[in-house]
Design a protein around this motif. Structure first.
Motif, PDB file in Angstrom:
ATOM      1  N   UNK A  78       0.838  -1.203   0.000  1.00 26.83           N
ATOM      2  CA  UNK A  78       0.000   0.000   0.000  1.00 26.83           C
ATOM      3  C   UNK A  78       0.869   1.247   0.000  1.00 26.83           C
ATOM      4  N   UNK A  79       1.926   1.233   0.797  1.00 26.73           N
ATOM      5  CA  UNK A  79       2.826   2.390   0.850  1.00 26.73           C
ATOM      6  C   UNK A  79       3.513   2.658  -0.470  1.00 26.73           C
ATOM      7  N   UNK A  80       4.025   1.610  -1.108  1.00 23.72           N
ATOM      8  CA  UNK A  80       4.703   1.774  -2.396  1.00 23.72           C
ATOM      9  C   UNK A  80       3.721   2.244  -3.462  1.00 23.72           C
ATOM     10  N   UNK A  81       2.534   1.626  -3.492  1.00 17.89           N
ATOM     11  CA  UNK A  81       1.529   2.011  -4.492  1.00 17.89           C
ATOM     12  C   UNK A  81       1.088   3.463  -4.276  1.00 17.89           C
ATOM     13  N   UNK A  82       0.908   3.861  -3.032  1.00 24.04           N
ATOM     14  CA  UNK A  82       0.523   5.242  -2.738  1.00 24.04           C
ATOM     15  C   UNK A  82       1.604   6.215  -3.191  1.00 24.04           C
ATOM     16  N   UNK A  83       2.870   5.855  -2.950  1.00 22.48           N
ATOM     17  CA  UNK A  83       3.976   6.707  -3.379  1.00 22.48           C
ATOM     18  C   UNK A  83       4.001   6.846  -4.896  1.00 22.48           C
ATOM     19  N   UNK A  84       3.789   5.735  -5.599  1.00 22.76           N
ATOM     20  CA  UNK A  84       3.791   5.778  -7.069  1.00 22.76           C
ATOM     21  C   UNK A  84       2.685   6.696  -7.582  1.00 22.76           C
ATOM     22  N   UNK A  85       1.484   6.542  -7.042  1.00 22.51           N
ATOM     23  CA  UNK A  85       0.365   7.368  -7.499  1.00 22.51           C
ATOM     24  C   UNK A  85       0.572   8.831  -7.108  1.00 22.51           C
ATOM     25  N   UNK A 145      -9.386   3.677 -10.933  1.00 25.68           N
ATOM     26  CA  UNK A 145      -8.612   2.552 -11.468  1.00 25.68           C
ATOM     27  C   UNK A 145      -7.446   2.216 -10.540  1.00 25.68           C
ATOM     28  N   UNK A 146      -6.737   3.237 -10.069  1.00 26.78           N
ATOM     29  CA  UNK A 146      -5.602   3.011  -9.155  1.00 26.78           C
ATOM     30  C   UNK A 146      -6.074   2.381  -7.849  1.00 26.78           C
ATOM     31  N   UNK A 147      -7.276   2.731  -7.409  1.00 26.01           N
ATOM     32  CA  UNK A 147      -7.816   2.168  -6.187  1.00 26.01           C
ATOM     33  C   UNK A 147      -8.231   0.719  -6.334  1.00 26.01           C
ATOM     34  N   UNK A 148      -8.485   0.289  -7.558  1.00 27.79           N
ATOM     35  CA  UNK A 148      -8.857  -1.104  -7.801  1.00 27.79           C
ATOM     36  C   UNK A 148      -7.624  -1.955  -8.096  1.00 27.79           C
ATOM     37  N   UNK A 149      -6.653  -1.392  -8.812  1.00 25.42           N
ATOM     38  CA  UNK A 149      -5.480  -2.166  -9.225  1.00 25.42           C
ATOM     39  C   UNK A 149      -4.699  -2.715  -8.041  1.00 25.42           C
ATOM     40  N   UNK A 150      -4.585  -1.954  -6.960  1.00 26.92           N
ATOM     41  CA  UNK A 150      -3.777  -2.435  -5.836  1.00 26.92           C
ATOM     42  C   UNK A 150      -4.404  -3.648  -5.153  1.00 26.92           C
ATOM     43  N   UNK A 151      -5.688  -3.889  -5.412  1.00 31.71           N
ATOM     44  CA  UNK A 151      -6.356  -5.048  -4.816  1.00 31.71           C
ATOM     45  C   UNK A 151      -6.019  -6.358  -5.520  1.00 31.71           C
TER      46      UNK A 151
END
Length: 80
Positions: free
Chosen positions: A28-35, A56-62
């Motif tokens: 979650x931390x890495x994905x949040x940083x990327x976005x 889309x970004x909120x769905x992809x991390x799942x």
């Protein structure tokens, strides 16, 4: 009211659960940083474009969560 358990199985916690939880938090931390690092591009879009990207970004991390949760429970990345 006394409930009786027919199959008494001893529960022994595994190391997979804490590692899995830490992996989820790290993901979650890495994905949040990327976005968040794309704020200039995303911020320049109209509001409907931003909404689509964040949806889309909120769905992809799942997507990687299912195999990770299966691994936490079974020790294998595939469903039994």
């Amino acid at each position: 009211m006394d409930l009786q358990v027919k199959d008494k199985q001893t529960y022994s916690p595994t190391w997979r659960k804490p590692v899995g939880v830490l992996s989820i938090l790290l993901m979650i931390g890495i994905w949040s940083f990327i976005i968040a690092s794309q704020w200039e591009f995303i911020g320049s879009l109209p509001i409907w474009g931003q909404a689509i990207i964040y949806l889309i970004a909120g769905i992809i991390w799942l997507l990687p969560l299912k195999p990770l949760l299966i691994w936490m429970e079974t020790g294998s990345f595939k469903a039994p």
